[in-house]
Write a protein that holds these residues in place. Sequence first.
Motif, PDB file in Angstrom:
ATOM      1  N   GLY A   1      62.166 -69.624 -19.647  1.00 55.29           N
ATOM      2  CA  GLY A   1      63.490 -69.581 -19.034  1.00 55.29           C
ATOM      3  C   GLY A   1      63.755 -70.688 -18.017  1.00 55.29           C
ATOM      4  O   GLY A   1      64.915 -70.980 -17.701  1.00 55.29           O
TER       5      GLY A   1
ATOM      6  N   SER B   1      62.354 -63.759 -24.902  1.00 53.55           N
ATOM      7  CA  SER B   1      62.809 -64.923 -24.136  1.00 53.55           C
ATOM      8  C   SER B   1      63.765 -65.835 -24.884  1.00 53.55           C
ATOM      9  O   SER B   1      64.488 -66.616 -24.264  1.00 53.55           O
ATOM     10  CB  SER B   1      61.606 -65.756 -23.668  1.00 53.55           C
ATOM     11  OG  SER B   1      60.921 -65.083 -22.636  1.00 53.55           O
TER      12      SER B   1
ATOM     13  N   ASN C   1      67.086 -63.938 -24.238  1.00 46.10           N
ATOM     14  CA  ASN C   1      67.238 -64.929 -23.153  1.00 46.10           C
ATOM     15  C   ASN C   1      66.533 -64.555 -21.854  1.00 46.10           C
ATOM     16  O   ASN C   1      66.980 -64.926 -20.764  1.00 46.10           O
ATOM     17  CB  ASN C   1      68.722 -65.187 -22.874  1.00 46.10           C
ATOM     18  CG  ASN C   1      69.422 -65.832 -24.052  1.00 46.10           C
ATOM     19  OD1 ASN C   1      68.912 -66.790 -24.619  1.00 46.10           O
ATOM     20  ND2 ASN C   1      70.566 -65.291 -24.444  1.00 46.10           N
ATOM     21  N   ALA C   2      65.444 -63.811 -21.949  1.00 43.03           N
ATOM     22  CA  ALA C   2      64.629 -63.460 -20.773  1.00 43.03           C
ATOM     23  C   ALA C   2      65.424 -62.746 -19.682  1.00 43.03           C
ATOM     24  O   ALA C   2      65.096 -62.862 -18.505  1.00 43.03           O
ATOM     25  CB  ALA C   2      63.965 -64.718 -20.192  1.00 43.03           C
TER      26      ALA C   2
ATOM     27  N   SER D   1      60.398 -62.781 -17.622  1.00 41.36           N
ATOM     28  CA  SER D   1      59.662 -63.775 -18.402  1.00 41.36           C
ATOM     29  C   SER D   1      58.735 -63.083 -19.402  1.00 41.36           C
ATOM     30  O   SER D   1      58.534 -61.860 -19.352  1.00 41.36           O
ATOM     31  CB  SER D   1      58.832 -64.642 -17.460  1.00 41.36           C
ATOM     32  OG  SER D   1      57.824 -63.844 -16.839  1.00 41.36           O
TER      33      SER D   1
END
Length: 346
Positions: free
Chosen positions: A206, A46, A79-80, A84
């Motif tokens: 996120g 994430s 960054n997901a 998630s």
Amino acid sequence: MATAIHTTGRRTLLAAITGIALLGGAWQAHAQAQDVKERTLRFAFSLAKDHPLGTGAQVFADAVAQKSGGKMKVTLFPNAVLGSDPQNLSAIRGGTLDFTSMATGLVASIDKQFGVFDLPFLFNSAQEAFAIVDGPVGTRMLDDLSKHGVIGLGIWDLGFRNMTNSKRPIAKAEDVAGLKIRVIASPVYIDLFSTLGANPVPMTFGEVYGALESRAIDGQDNPVGVIESAKFAEVQKYLSLTRHVYTGMPFMMSKKTWDGMSEAERKIIREAADEAKQAERKVSLAKEGQAIDGLRKTMQVNEVSPAELARLRQKVQPVVDKFAREAGEAVSKQVADELARLRAAK
């Protein structure tokens, strides 16, 4: 003459043995190369790629490629972008994702023992945390994850969590009251902030930036490296250095992927994971001080006095007691005993 013949014979025998050993070594190397297949593996997380965890992930990917002669490739998805943390955890258990890393509090959703690491004010330093998670207790807990379809490959460092918000500095326990604070979707975090009088809002990572920006929530808690890399300073005014919970990041692999690998491939994965863990921790620790200095330029940063930290500890002690029981009295006692031993040895 007999001595010369004997010496010549011995040399011939040694040469033959050496030759056999070299052939054996070459055969073993060939067999090992045959045991390493062309693979493309996926590692999703994430956090941002420039966060220390992203750096560790890249070290892991590079080490796997190097050790496998380029046969095994690890593709990173920061960054997901694939989902998630709960979705990634479900995916590695199901075998549709190969690697992920996330907070111990989230891993506790499948193995409650991991909740012991999220007890408020448990560790005094990262070095204490490393000693526990790398020692007998942490090793056993990582091994136990195999019952849940997961191979534990070590616990990386996220750091000590601190509070940010858009309302006011947090200098004492009462300052937390009334704030809407995003928390990890883990019972210990919900109870911790409820006990302090806040309104905890469970939310995946996120979603946090947008919720802070829209003022749907007032604040959140994370280590300073995360606060910096996620650019929370753009949407938060106050950073209070509470260091209320230490967060480790178990690095996990799908057991389905692991079970499909040869011993040679597993050795590559384990060695690369160990190298990446050490590299990630080193970068993470170095980054903490730099991040605080950087955040001071755009946020109002305050320390919390030792006396007020003691009051915070006292106020959340019922939470510690409750979740020590939840994690399991045996594992909680093991951690407490080991910490006592470490501190006595100083």
